[in-house]
Design a protein around this motif. Sequence first.
Motif, short mmCIF file in Angstrom:
data_model
loop_
_atom_site.label_atom_id
_atom_site.label_comp_id
_atom_site.label_asym_id
_atom_site.label_seq_id
_atom_site.Cartn_x
_atom_site.Cartn_y
_atom_site.Cartn_z
N THR B 15 0.27 -1.30 0.03
CA THR B 15 -0.40 -0.10 0.08
C THR B 15 1.01 1.09 -0.09
OG1 THR B 15 -1.97 -1.11 1.17
CG2 THR B 15 -1.57 1.56 1.35
N GLY B 16 0.43 2.09 -0.95
CA GLY B 16 1.04 3.48 -0.65
C GLY B 16 2.11 3.55 -1.87
N LYS B 17 2.67 2.30 -2.31
CA LYS B 17 3.28 2.57 -3.52
C LYS B 17 3.25 3.35 -4.85
CE LYS B 17 6.66 0.69 -1.15
NZ LYS B 17 8.05 1.12 -0.89
N LYS B 18 4.10 4.18 -5.63
CA LYS B 18 3.24 4.50 -6.92
C LYS B 18 3.73 2.88 -7.71
CE LYS B 18 4.41 7.91 -10.93
NZ LYS B 18 4.98 9.30 -10.97
N ILE B 19 3.19 2.86 -8.75
CA ILE B 19 3.25 1.56 -10.34
C ILE B 19 2.55 2.47 -11.36
CG2 ILE B 19 2.90 -0.17 -8.54
CD1 ILE B 19 0.13 -0.29 -9.48
N THR B 20 3.97 1.89 -12.33
CA THR B 20 2.66 2.25 -13.26
C THR B 20 3.14 0.79 -14.03
OG1 THR B 20 4.24 4.40 -13.84
CG2 THR B 20 3.70 3.32 -15.81
N LEU B 21 1.82 0.99 -15.15
CA LEU B 21 1.26 -0.25 -16.02
C LEU B 21 1.70 0.36 -17.28
CD1 LEU B 21 -1.34 -1.73 -14.25
CD2 LEU B 21 0.62 -1.87 -13.12
N THR B 77 -1.03 5.15 -14.78
CA THR B 77 -0.66 5.15 -13.40
C THR B 77 -1.37 5.73 -11.98
OG1 THR B 77 1.70 6.25 -14.64
CG2 THR B 77 1.53 6.88 -11.87
N LEU B 78 -0.52 4.59 -10.53
CA LEU B 78 -1.15 5.04 -9.60
C LEU B 78 0.08 5.71 -8.78
CD1 LEU B 78 -3.11 1.79 -9.57
CD2 LEU B 78 -4.50 3.40 -9.70
N GLU B 79 -0.79 6.60 -7.88
CA GLU B 79 0.25 7.08 -7.99
C GLU B 79 0.34 6.83 -6.57
OE1 GLU B 79 2.12 9.89 -8.52
OE2 GLU B 79 1.51 10.60 -10.23
N SER B 80 -0.75 6.19 -5.92
CA SER B 80 -0.38 5.41 -4.60
C SER B 80 -1.66 4.42 -3.91
CB SER B 80 -0.50 6.27 -3.22
OG SER B 80 -0.83 6.09 -2.41
N ALA B 81 -0.77 3.49 -4.29
CA ALA B 81 -1.50 2.04 -4.77
C ALA B 81 -2.28 1.95 -3.20
CB ALA B 81 -1.07 0.59 -5.04
N ARG B 82 -3.64 0.69 -3.25
CA ARG B 82 -4.22 0.60 -2.46
C ARG B 82 -5.25 -0.65 -2.36
NH1 ARG B 82 -7.02 5.62 -2.24
NH2 ARG B 82 -9.16 5.11 -2.40
#
Lengths: 113, 114
Positions: B15-21, B77-82
């Motif tokens: 949780t909270g990590k930034k990810i790019t697919l 992109t998800l700035e802060s994954a939940r």
Amino acid sequence: KQEVTQIPAALSVPEGENLVLNCSFTDSAIYNLQWFRQDPGKGLTSLLLIQSSQREQTSGRLNASLDKSSGRSTLYIAASQPGDSATYLCAVGTYNQGGKLIFGQGTELSVKP
Amino acid sequence: EADIYQTPRYLVIGTGKKITLECSQTMGHDKMYWYQQDPGMELHLIHYSYGVNSTEKGDLSSESTVSRIRTEHFPLTLESARPSHTSQYLCASSLTLPTTDTQYFGPGTRLTVL
């Protein structure tokens, strides 16, 4: 609001049978209709696309029909094989949002040897 | 076989990590799409693009963002994954022609947020 329904949700048949998967949609103002195959954990493979002006499309053992006025499409699979086992998705193409597809929940097909 | 690629195929992240697919296609298609699919549920459109510098939101509300700087590339992109973002994300593309508008799909990214 367009809604797409697929019946049955699951189907199990012995190898060699001919079968029909059904798809219905609530709004006949569609751009096209597409049938896909999805294998577990995989993406979608396009099987057939029917433009709104067409009545049917065929590819090998697959035949898809479209009746816009009644809001129905069928996917006919002839001489089913175990390799046909997958989830089959029907999707209606719309005129808005870039031609987005609205999907049904799919029919999970199992063909037993 | 469609030439549309997605990476990574599987991602487990906290949780909270930034990810790019990543999603890329080599077919020269102008339209690209992102769909989200929860287990056992139908696909829903979350983003689409008509071409370079064009991005629009789909029907399903999503906290993700997309960009289209190059024709062949459409990252999400998800700035802060939940944990609520746990799902399968499928990228697709199509060509704007009146008679051939088949959408081609990539293999998908299965995202799990712990």
